[in-house]
Design an enzyme around this catalytic site. Structure first.
Site, short mmCIF file in Angstrom:
data_model
loop_
_atom_site.label_atom_id
_atom_site.label_comp_id
_atom_site.label_asym_id
_atom_site.label_seq_id
_atom_site.Cartn_x
_atom_site.Cartn_y
_atom_site.Cartn_z
N HIS A 21 0.53 -1.25 0.00
CA HIS A 21 0.45 -0.04 0.20
C HIS A 21 0.73 1.19 0.19
CE1 HIS A 21 -4.02 -2.27 1.17
NE2 HIS A 21 -3.13 -3.12 1.49
N ASN A 62 -10.30 -3.13 2.02
CA ASN A 62 -10.27 -3.39 0.44
C ASN A 62 -11.72 -3.02 -0.09
OD1 ASN A 62 -7.22 -3.74 0.85
ND2 ASN A 62 -7.59 -6.36 0.89
#
Length: 731
Positions: free
Chosen positions: A95, A169
């Site tokens: 990320h 997510n």
């Protein structure tokens, strides 16, 4: 077996929340309460060092004579260079590339009060400040926004009971069941270690080798091969908490919960060819969209929904273990109940200070929300805290303004790197009398209390038998797709496996696909040079409409970008009607000319051009209009870039409006939208009219009416029109 949990009642869509309390009562405006003491205002002030010493020159180092050596005593030089040398911190392992925004969350009502004592979920008069970070998983900070990848959707709620982080997510399931495998999946999907390639891509041997050796990945991988992996924007992307959490009420009763974020703008994606081209045309495509939408006042909004499962129904779903992060609960079994909304209404003041330094953790929960024994969740409880110690320079990262809670902080922790607080008093231990016993232990009603779950078992390294099914939910996903969604999934598998150099890996993956659906395996095998597999299992036939993007409501056209192709001699009336009509619905309409500046309309008036056509691309827009006017059409038809712009728009299934003489430009693109008389060898030339597959046409001499604009707006709201025949289009 269908579970029958007690459901919260969703608020009516047209009902207004109760009167809002002052923002200060909800924890205050984050910008003022958290950052005030740390704000550095550079306006109308003199330049100083970190110690506040005013300097008279920052262009020349102190030296012995104009051509002499630098002097060690130049503290300004040493500080300036030192700070530059250390202004980068380690990027996130995963990320790393992200974008963030401030906003607020507000519940619709108090329906969840029967399930949780988390105040921010049950008081409709309170707006809780939030910071949201969207991200890709695989790539480095310098990668692009549009790879085929999972997207992070992490929300930090600054509640009066402390910070709660919902770290999720844009897909409701994950690759693996046990967190001990997390380093393996990330090592496999990252660039291969011997040559550090490819960047931000799963289309390589190591990823697919891992996948074929770990069947538990099959469900998430088919999501990754779908259009969910290439969202149009962060504004049009769903979010999921992934894990099963607990809600705990004031009496200690637990209810299982799964969290869902639904974008008000609709759920929409790119197509793969478009996503790849955007990476080159504008690698900041999703970042820019989020920033510009907030700056323009078109605030992204999401609805929070929950799936609630009673404690006694934990084992009520055949083949689904609530602790298995590779499984979802179909909404047909447990509907998603809307409970509140989140609005993102402020961009960060500084990317590094806020978006880069924000620290999320699955372990940040507040009273009324608790964990389960999900083995992936349990590992994440350790992982986030551990990585932040390295990335943010020590244990005091919670004192960084973006991470500071609005709730009071009082404890006996002390010292360490980057300690900004100045603790007062002598008692830095508990219990104490020197500090009057403070801070004291709170009463049970106010404190966080772990759910008292009975735990008993033999120590071993083994998974539950209820985790053993790795294919049925991948089949559920495949069965739920529309025809065009299935085509895209097959194409994605072919592209990815086509990059795999070891044929045995391709063959083994096709064998796995045969256990999901035989037709899927056969179609993929035909594209990757592998023999068609034998039929492995019978498709169970179950489906869930909620899994298909094709079944989602279209949403408004607010923030959609529309390009209008113009040149000198353009018919301005139709352009103006399109501009005003779409802008009134929140769309962003830009005029693109062959060159920058202005174009002269057929009426003699001038129109300002927003951009030159060769500085942008059709892939950066949601819809395209080809303006009318004989002279304008002639110029556009003679320009290959303009013709390609139109062909590419049509091939990517985007809405297309053709105004009057603009039809001759479209004919140059040789699109299959005209009547049979236009085929080669035919002399007659009948113009198309009306709307077909997202194409809206107005005949020469006719006005662009409100009805035409509305028809085009509806085509834009639908996002894509995949019923078109596009394979023969050279774009």
């Amino acid at each position: 077996m269908t579970a029958k949990p007690k459901k919260a009642t969703p608020a009516k869509k047209n009902s207004k929340p109760a009167a809002k309390k002052a923002v200060a009562a909800s924890g205050g405006d984050l910008k003022e309460t958290q950052l005030r003491a740390h704000r550095i205002d550079k306006q109308d002030t003199v330049l100083t060092t970190d110690q506040g010493i005013v300097v008279d020159d920052t262009d020349n180092a102190l030296r012995a004579g104009p051509r002499g050596p630098n002097l060690l005593e130049d503290f300004h030089l040493r500080e300036k260079i030192m700070r530059f040398d250390h202004e980068r911190i380690p990027e996130r392992v995963v990320h790393a590339r992200g974008s963030g925004a401030h906003g607020f969350f507000q519940p619709y009502g108090n329906e969840l009060a029967a399930y949780t004592k988390a105040d921010f979920l049950i008081d409709p008069s309170v707006q809780t400040p939030v910071f949201v970070r969207f991200s890709t998983v695989q790539g480095s900070r310098g990668s692009t926004d549009t790879p085929r990848d999972v997207r992070g959707f992490a929300v930090k709620f600054y509640t009066q009971q402390g910070n709660f982080d919902l770290v999720g997510n844009n897909m409701p399931v994950f690759f693996i069941q046990d967190g001990i495998k997390f380093p393996d999946i990330i090592h496999a999907v990252k660039p291969e270690p011997h040559h550090e390639m490819p960047q931000a891509a799963s289309a390589h041997d190591s990823f697919w080798d891992f996948v074929t050796q770990q069947p538990e990945t099959m469900h998430h991988v088919i999501w990754l091969m779908s259009d969910r992996a290439i969202p149009r924007s962060f504004r049009t992307m769903q979010g999921f908490g992934v894990h099963t959490f607990r809600l705990v009420d004031g009496g200690g009763k637990s209810t299982f919960v799964k969290f869902h974020w639904k974008p008000v703008a609709g759920t929409h994606s790119l197509v793969w060819d478009e996503a790849q081209k955007i990476s080159g045309k504008d690698p900041d495509f999703n970042r820019r969209d989020l920033w510009e939408s907030i700056e323009s006042g078109a605030y992204p909004e999401y609805e929070l929904g929950v799936q609630l499962i009673a404690e006694e129904d934990e084992f009520a779903f055949d083949g689904i273990d609530l602790l298995d992060a590779t499984k979802l609960i179909p909404e047909e079994l447990v509907p998603v109940t809307p409970v509140g909304r989140m609005v993102l209404n402020r961009n960060p003041d500084n990317f590094f200070a806020e978006t880069e330094q924000i620290a999320f953790s699955v372990g940040n929960v507040v009273p009324g929300i608790d964990f389960t024994n999900d083995p992936l969740m349990q590992a994440r409880l350790f992982s986030y805290l551990d990585t932040q110690l390295t990335r943010l320079g020590g244990p005091n990262f919670a004192q960084i303004p973006i991470n500071q809670p609005v709730a009071p902080v009082r404890h006996h922790q002390q010292d360490g790197f980057h300690q900004h607080a100045i603790p007062l008093g002598e008692g830095n231990y508990h219990p104490n009398t020197t500090g009057g016993g403070c801070p004291f232990i709170a009463g049970a009603d106010n404190a966080f209390k772990h759910f008292p779950q009975e735990v008993d078992g033999v120590k071993l390294r083994k998974r539950a038998e209820t985790f053993a099914d790795h294919y049925s939910q991948a089949t559920l996903f495949w069965n739920s797709m529309s025809a065009w969604e299935k085509e895209h999934i097959v194409a994605a598998y072919r592209f990815e496996l086509g990059k795999v150099t070891r044929m045995p890996i391709r063959e083994l993956m096709v064998e796995h696909l045969a256990r999901i659906d035989h037709s899927l395996a056969v179609s993929v095998a035909a594209g990757v040079g592998v023999a068609a597999p034998a039929k492995a299992v019978k498709n169970h036939g179950r489906f869930s409409a909620a899994l298909s993007q094709d079944q989602q409501p279209p949403g408004p056209i607010t923030g959609r970008k529309v390009a209008v192709l113009v040149a000198d001699g353009v018919e301005a009336t139709g352009v103006k009607a399109i501009q005003e009509g779409l802008a009134a619905q929140g769309a962003v309409v830009e005029l693109l000319g062959l060159v920058d500046g202005i174009v002269k309309a057929a009426s003699g008036k001038t129109l300002p051009v927003d951009r030159a056509m060769n500085t942008v691309s059709s892939v950066l827009y949601d819809a395209v209009v080809v303006a009318g006017g004989t002279e304008s059409a002639d110029a556009l038809a003679d320009d290959g870039y303009a013709v390609h712009f139109i062909a590419e728009t049509y091939k990517h299934a985007k809405p297309l409006a053709i105004l009057g003489e603009g039809e001759q430009v479209v004919r140059q693109a040789r699109l299959p939208i005209f009547e049979a008389s236009d085929r080669p060898g035919k002399k007659a030339s009948k113009p198309m009219a009306g709307a077909l597959d997202g194409v809206v046409a107005v005949k020469a001499g006719q006005k662009v009416t409100k009805a035409v604009v509305e028809q085009f707006a509806e085509a834009i709201a639908a996002h894509r029109h995949f019923d078109r025949p596009v394979n023969g289009i050279a774009a």
